[in-house]
Design a protein around this motif. Structure first.
Motif, PDB file in Angstrom:
ATOM      1  N   TRP A 127      10.420  -0.811  -0.111  1.00 20.45           N
ATOM      2  CA  TRP A 127       9.115  -1.114  -0.304  1.00 20.45           C
ATOM      3  C   TRP A 127       8.823  -2.458  -1.136  1.00 20.45           C
ATOM      4  N   CYS A 161       7.940   4.545  -2.407  1.00 19.96           N
ATOM      5  CA  CYS A 161       6.767   3.708  -2.695  1.00 19.96           C
ATOM      6  C   CYS A 161       6.918   3.361  -4.039  1.00 19.96           C
ATOM      7  N   ASP A 215       0.249  -2.561   1.766  1.00 28.09           N
ATOM      8  CA  ASP A 215       1.718  -2.354   1.598  1.00 28.09           C
ATOM      9  C   ASP A 215       2.498  -3.055   2.493  1.00 28.09           C
TER      10      ASP A 215
END
Length: 434
Positions: free
Chosen positions: A117, A50, A128
């Motif tokens: 990501w 991430c 996200d």
């Protein structure tokens, strides 16, 4: 990874004054831990961190399985002690909690060739987003699971057991992007990259010799171009540019493209014809070039990119200002073929490599200790290399080394938390402090 590890730069939340001595000891143990490990129920291939630059949200990874049948998995895992509501304590039996917890999981048909990501944006309220490639490009949204903590009412007929509890979050398929304007067939995608300067752009690479640039806000293909003479194995945007990207493929070349002028491309590097010995060892009797498998632009110095050949234990570092000849070659430390590379997000000269020998090595291409007697400046040497076609500068000694239990297939240096590198080998994912 080294004998004298640097302290972790991101602070953990401090326990309250009323916290027990045991909690404080656990806090100290976590703050000094060097390796976090996740053991998956299946072999790992796709892997990415991430991009959020804080520990609570940043210590998450997306992982994808590589299973031959049509029952592959896509998971998001998070470090257990960063999850909301986690007590960080051991089970009553004395067994410590796992380092990572699966927070979301979904089924995918084919193995994913890559997962990323979404690049970090200023609007932190956004949910996200992730993207994956395999048969086509897919966009996913990671959202909270409203039924978290409950179990499904359905019965697994094969085992007679109830379904497992719902995870904290769920991966929801947001879009499926396939360029089928000219034919109903969509060639498999080998890789892709997400533009950090303009996150609306993704470029994909395919075995049909093409690269396709997508606008993921409109879910439309912006352009498609024939990038190589054969399969395209990897593609990457230049950091800091919304327009420039490079690709590598089975023809053994590195090619540079600019979205503002797609009529022309620049061949940055072409692999020399293999020797007779190399032809026999690689099984290519036709004299074709040795394929280039992966590439990545330096995150700090946008003129530099790294790549490596198939079945090679060395890495080539190219300066796009001086095409044709690599400026640096990292050699003689890997005892098997290299499978992955990842540049440091904060140190312009540091590059991590992982290979079939299980080694994870960190190199510093700016370490010029082996050239102390050469008083010429770096750019003077580059000019000589440009015009005299000198051999690339060889670096043989990495600055850090780690040995995994088996072949390293995946490698990713965290941008949000640059003290950590994620690796995948076999069924194991590890986060290594550097």
């Amino acid at each position: 990874m080294d004998n004298q590890p640097r302290r972790y730069r991101y602070s953990y939340s401090q326990p309250s004054e009323s916290g027990s001595v045991q909690q404080q000891q656990q806090q100290q143990q976590r703050s000094s831990k060097e390796i976090y490990q996740y053991d998956a129920p299946w072999p790992i291939y796709a892997l990415d961190w991430c991009k959020t630059p804080n520990e609570r949200k940043g210590f998450r990874m997306a992982v994808g399985s590589v299973i031959e049948d049509s029952n592959n998995k896509f998971q998001v895992i998070a470090r257990t002690d960063t999850l909301e509501g986690s007590t960080y304590s051991s089970h009553p039996s004395g067994v410590p909690p796992p380092d990572f917890t699966v927070v979301a999981e979904t089924d995918v048909y084919y193995p994913m060739t890559k997962v990323l990501w979404e690049p970090r944006r200023n609007d932190s309220w956004r949910s996200d987003l992730l993207a994956t490639t395999g048969d086509i490009l897919r966009l996913w949204e990671l959202i909270d699971q409203p039924r978290y903590g409950t179990t499904s009412n359905s019965i697994n007929t094969s085992s007679g057991r109830n379904s497992p509890p719902y995870h904290m979050q769920q991966l929801v398929k947001k879009a499926e992007l396939a360029n089928t304007k000219q034919t109903d067939f969509c060639a498999p995608l080998t890789s892709f990259d997400w533009n950090e300067t303009d996150p609306s752009l993704i470029v994909t690479a395919s075995i049909d010799t093409t690269c396709t640039v997508w606008n993921v806000e409109t879910n439309q293909a912006k352009t498609q171009l024939i990038a190589h003479d054969s399969d395209v194995y990897d593609v990457a945007f230049m950091h800091g540019s919304p327009d420039i990207f490079a690709s590598v493929g089975a023809d053994g070349s590195v090619r540079l493209f600019d979205l503002r002028s797609l009529e022309h491309s620049t061949i940055l590097y072409e692999a020399p014809p293999p020797s007779v010995t190399e032809r026999h060892s690689n099984g290519r009797s036709d004299g074709s070039s040795n394929p280039l498998l992966r590439l990545q632009f330096n995150r700090m110095n946008t003129n530099m990119l790294a790549t490596f050949h198939m079945d090679s234990n060395s890495v080539l570092v190219l300066d796009i200002r001086y095409p044709s000849t690599p400026s640096v070659e990292l050699v003689k430390s890997h005892q098997g073929s290299i499978n992955g590379i990842s540049w440091s997000p904060t140190q312009s000269g540091q590059l991590c490599t992982g290979g079939e020998d299980g080694q994870v090595l960190v190199w510093d291409i700016n370490n010029r200790a082996d050239q102390q007697q050469n008083r010429q400046s770096y750019y003077q040497q580059q000019q000589q290399q440009r015009y005299n076609q000198q051999a690339p500068r060889s670096i043989q000694d990495p600055i850090l080394a780690y040995s995994a239990a088996s072949e390293v297939n995946s490698l990713c240096w965290s941008k949000g938390m640059p003290d950590w590198i994620g690796i995948g080998f076999g069924r194991t994912v590890q986060a290594l402090r550097v």
